[in-house]
Design a protein around this motif. Structure first.
Motif, PDB file in Angstrom:
ATOM      1  N   GLY A  22      59.240  63.191  46.837  1.00 32.55           N
ATOM      2  CA  GLY A  22      60.493  62.506  47.166  1.00 32.55           C
ATOM      3  C   GLY A  22      61.109  61.869  45.929  1.00 32.55           C
ATOM      4  N   SER A  23      62.295  61.274  46.086  1.00 30.03           N
ATOM      5  CA  SER A  23      63.007  60.724  44.927  1.00 30.03           C
ATOM      6  C   SER A  23      62.352  59.453  44.395  1.00 30.03           C
ATOM      7  N   GLN A  24      61.433  58.862  45.152  1.00 29.19           N
ATOM      8  CA  GLN A  24      60.719  57.675  44.681  1.00 29.19           C
ATOM      9  C   GLN A  24      59.250  58.014  44.416  1.00 29.19           C
ATOM     10  N   SER A  25      59.020  59.290  44.108  1.00 25.72           N
ATOM     11  CA  SER A  25      57.688  59.803  43.743  1.00 25.72           C
ATOM     12  C   SER A  25      56.667  59.777  44.874  1.00 25.72           C
ATOM     13  N   GLU A  26      57.111  59.634  46.091  1.00 22.92           N
ATOM     14  CA  GLU A  26      56.163  59.771  47.212  1.00 22.92           C
ATOM     15  C   GLU A  26      55.826  61.244  47.343  1.00 22.92           C
ATOM     16  N   ARG A  27      54.573  61.560  47.616  1.00 22.12           N
ATOM     17  CA  ARG A  27      54.195  62.968  47.710  1.00 22.12           C
ATOM     18  C   ARG A  27      53.627  63.308  49.082  1.00 22.12           C
ATOM     19  N   ALA A  28      53.895  64.535  49.501  1.00 20.34           N
ATOM     20  CA  ALA A  28      53.366  64.988  50.796  1.00 20.34           C
ATOM     21  C   ALA A  28      52.869  66.417  50.661  1.00 20.34           C
ATOM     22  N   VAL A  29      51.821  66.725  51.365  1.00 20.27           N
ATOM     23  CA  VAL A  29      51.342  68.108  51.433  1.00 20.27           C
ATOM     24  C   VAL A  29      52.037  68.766  52.612  1.00 20.27           C
ATOM     25  N   ASP A  30      52.708  69.879  52.338  1.00 22.47           N
ATOM     26  CA  ASP A  30      53.442  70.568  53.400  1.00 22.47           C
ATOM     27  C   ASP A  30      52.476  71.491  54.156  1.00 22.47           C
ATOM     28  N   ILE A  31      52.198  71.109  55.410  1.00 18.59           N
ATOM     29  CA  ILE A  31      51.209  71.890  56.171  1.00 18.59           C
ATOM     30  C   ILE A  31      51.896  72.749  57.244  1.00 18.59           C
ATOM     31  N   SER A  32      53.228  72.939  57.099  1.00 20.44           N
ATOM     32  CA  SER A  32      53.930  73.588  58.217  1.00 20.44           C
ATOM     33  C   SER A  32      53.449  75.019  58.482  1.00 20.44           C
ATOM     34  N   ASN A  33      52.857  75.692  57.455  1.00 20.51           N
ATOM     35  CA  ASN A  33      52.366  77.058  57.707  1.00 20.51           C
ATOM     36  C   ASN A  33      50.855  77.125  57.928  1.00 20.51           C
ATOM     37  N   LEU A  34      50.220  75.943  57.986  1.00 15.64           N
ATOM     38  CA  LEU A  34      48.755  75.928  58.030  1.00 15.64           C
ATOM     39  C   LEU A  34      48.191  76.684  59.236  1.00 15.64           C
ATOM     40  N   ARG A  35      48.784  76.478  60.376  1.00 18.59           N
ATOM     41  CA  ARG A  35      48.243  77.113  61.584  1.00 18.59           C
ATOM     42  C   ARG A  35      48.420  78.621  61.524  1.00 18.59           C
ATOM     43  N   ALA A  36      49.601  79.027  61.032  1.00 17.91           N
ATOM     44  CA  ALA A  36      49.844  80.474  60.928  1.00 17.91           C
ATOM     45  C   ALA A  36      48.810  81.103  60.003  1.00 17.91           C
ATOM     46  N   GLU A  37      48.424  80.405  58.931  1.00 16.92           N
ATOM     47  CA  GLU A  37      47.506  81.006  57.948  1.00 16.92           C
ATOM     48  C   GLU A  37      46.028  80.872  58.332  1.00 16.92           C
ATOM     49  N   THR A  38      45.698  79.793  59.075  1.00 20.28           N
ATOM     50  CA  THR A  38      44.261  79.527  59.301  1.00 20.28           C
ATOM     51  C   THR A  38      43.879  79.316  60.761  1.00 20.28           C
ATOM     52  N   GLY A  39      44.847  79.099  61.625  1.00 14.28           N
ATOM     53  CA  GLY A  39      44.540  78.732  63.016  1.00 14.28           C
ATOM     54  C   GLY A  39      44.259  77.247  63.177  1.00 14.28           C
ATOM     55  N   LEU A  40      44.312  76.505  62.058  1.00 19.02           N
ATOM     56  CA  LEU A  40      44.035  75.061  62.143  1.00 19.02           C
ATOM     57  C   LEU A  40      45.314  74.281  62.400  1.00 19.02           C
ATOM     58  N   VAL A  41      45.208  73.224  63.202  1.00 21.31           N
ATOM     59  CA  VAL A  41      46.296  72.242  63.238  1.00 21.31           C
ATOM     60  C   VAL A  41      45.768  70.974  62.569  1.00 21.31           C
ATOM     61  N   THR A  42      46.638  70.026  62.295  1.00 16.07           N
ATOM     62  CA  THR A  42      46.172  68.750  61.747  1.00 16.07           C
ATOM     63  C   THR A  42      46.132  67.737  62.892  1.00 16.07           C
ATOM     64  N   LEU A  43      45.234  66.774  62.772  1.00 19.14           N
ATOM     65  CA  LEU A  43      45.113  65.759  63.826  1.00 19.14           C
ATOM     66  C   LEU A  43      45.353  64.398  63.193  1.00 19.14           C
ATOM     67  N   ASP A  44      46.340  63.668  63.682  1.00 19.05           N
ATOM     68  CA  ASP A  44      46.707  62.388  63.079  1.00 19.05           C
ATOM     69  C   ASP A  44      47.269  61.465  64.165  1.00 19.05           C
TER      70      ASP A  44
END
Ligand code: CMC
Length: 428
Positions: A22-44
């Motif tokens: 982000g513009s204030q150096s916040e970082r995020a891992v984009d997991i939007s394709n994770l399920r398509a690639e691995t079958g995993l979802v994230t739990l939060d």
């Protein structure tokens, strides 16, 4: 340069995940394709570590206690701007010049009345109905009066709905209150400021002249500015997720009002005063109450303390605390509730339990003291919060519609029974 990709190892697979900055150096891992690639979802649970969108409206640094709307520090906006100016900023993305603000203000003034038939809705409600329930029902019902402006993809319809909402929510909130005390509804007075008009709708009666007290007007305007947006909190996320189904703006905002009502969210401002009064009336000491809030055997929390994002002072609480002292002094009021609040804050800030968990006063801790001093009944604190938060909800809803977005639809991890056979009712 930080790495642009993160790697996730899962069994034999190594998955590369893009890192968004982000513009204030916040970082995020984009997991939007994770399920398509691995079958995993994230739990939060509670989405405590999940970014639901990219947004350029509000920035919070919870560790440093920083809050910006559209890049402007909250302290500067509180000092130099009025609530409608801040509303314009949130909704349009930039501060208005004088002519733009005049035009915006004029348009909002033109929409402050509600349809005469709409006023009758209030009669159907019990006198002790909570005004938040009335506000959400009435905002939802606006859709029945304006079927011609419900399309979220039509900019003209959206603009008129925004102006109607900003103009009518104070009228609706005040009528919910007037109904509860059996007083006649006042018509809006458009020569007054946004807040002046709201105060008159709340406190005037047809039998006496009403003069808006400038100290009170300024204090409420300040409180509205401080509540105007707070990025992806519970009610704002609600507005986005409900809005993501392409329902009309009134329906999405009505859902946000309901989310705000809860005591862990905007409803905390009412709970804080209930807590301060209980301490004053039951003769409990501040220390006893703090002990109760810490105890696992007691469900009480120190209301107005703690925040999901701020792990340092909430900058809004600092401004409100100062304003509370100013307003009470200018109105010549001695407040026992303020004394108790200050005592509780001092005790909690020195207490290991609160220190370890980074629990500081939040926006709700001192706001009720001001509202009480100016005669606002407790059940109207949260509707006032809703009036303040409205431009933020609108800005977030607009931003979502400006970008390509999917319908909000989280996944889950199912933990129930696996497939079972149904036995007929008489055999169970
Ligand atoms: N008093 C006592 N203990 C608290 C408090 C509090 N006010 N807030 C959090 N804790 C404890 C909580 O019991 C937990 O302890 P442990 O780790 O031993 O189980 C720990 O601190 C973390 O709490 P949490 O509920 O997991 O934290 P959260 O980030 O999910 O919750 C919160 C944030 C605002 C809901 C919570 O701090 C709270 O309930 N505060 C009181 C209600 C309040 O003031 N709400 C207004 C929030 S600001 C304005 C708004 O959003 O409307």
């Amino acid at each position: 340069m930080p790495p642009e990709k993160a790697e996730l190892r899962y069994g034999e697979q190594v998955i590369e995940l893009p890192v968004i900055e982000g513009s204030q150096s916040e970082r995020a891992v984009d997991i939007s394709n994770l399920r398509a690639e691995t079958g995993l979802v994230t739990l939060d649970p509670g989405y405590a570590n999940t970014g639901s969108c990219e947004s350029n409206i509000t920035f919070i640094d919870g560790e440093q206690g920083i809050l910006h709307y559209r890049g402007y520090p909250i302290e500067a906006l509180a000092e130099h701007c009025g609530f409608l100016e801040v509303s314009y900023l949130l909704v349009n993305g930039r501060l208005p010049n004088r002519a733009e603000l005049d035009e915006f203000t004029h348009s909002i003034r033109n929409h402050t009345m509600i349809h005469e038939d709409f006023r009758l809705f209030f009669r159907a409600l019990p006198k002790d109905a909570h005004p938040m329930a009335a506000c959400s029902a009435m905002v939802s019902a606006l859709a029945t009066f304006y079927p011609d402006s419900l399309d979220p993809r039509d900019p003209t319809e959206v603009e008129i709905s925004i102006h109607r909402l900003l103009a009518k929510l104070p009228t609706i909130a005040a009528y919910a209150y007037k109904h509860s005390i059996g007083q006649p509804f006042m018509y809006p007075e458009n020569s007054l400021s946004y807040v002046g008009n709201f105060l008159r709708l709340m406190f005037a009666t047809p039998c006496e002249d009403f003069v808006v007290d400038p100290v009170v007007e300024k204090a409420v305007d300040l409180l509205l500015i401080l509540h105007a947006d707070h990025e992806q909190n519970c009610s704002t996320s609600t507005v986005r997720i409900v809005g993501s189904s392409h329902v009309n703006l009134f329906a999405a905002i009505s859902a946000g009002i309901n989310a705000l009502w809860g005591p862990r969210h905007g409803g905390a401002n009412q709970e804080v005063i209930a807590m301060l009064r209980a301490i004053a009336d039951e003769g409990l000491t501040g220390r006893e109450f703090v002990e109760r809030a810490k105890s696992r055997d007691d469900t009480s929390r120190l209301m107005g303390f703690g925040h999901r994002v701020y792990k340092n002072f909430d900058p809004r609480a600092k401004i409100i605390k100062k304003a509370a002292f100013d307003v009470l002094e200018r109105l010549g009021i001695h407040s026992r509730l303020l004394e108790i609040a200050v005592e509780l804050e001092e005790l909690a800030l020195k207490d290991d339990y609160f220190i370890k968990r980074n629990l500081y006063p939040n926006v709700d801790f001192y706001s009720g003291v001001i509202y009480t001093a100016i005669g606002t009944p407790e059940n109207m604190f949260t509707p006032n919060f809703a009036i303040g938060r409205l431009p933020g909800w609108i800005a977030q809803w607009l931003e979502m519609h400006e970008h390509r977005h999917k319908i909000g639809r989280p996944r889950q991890i199912y933990t129930g029974a696996t497939q079972r056979a149904v036995t007929k009712i008489d055999e169970r």
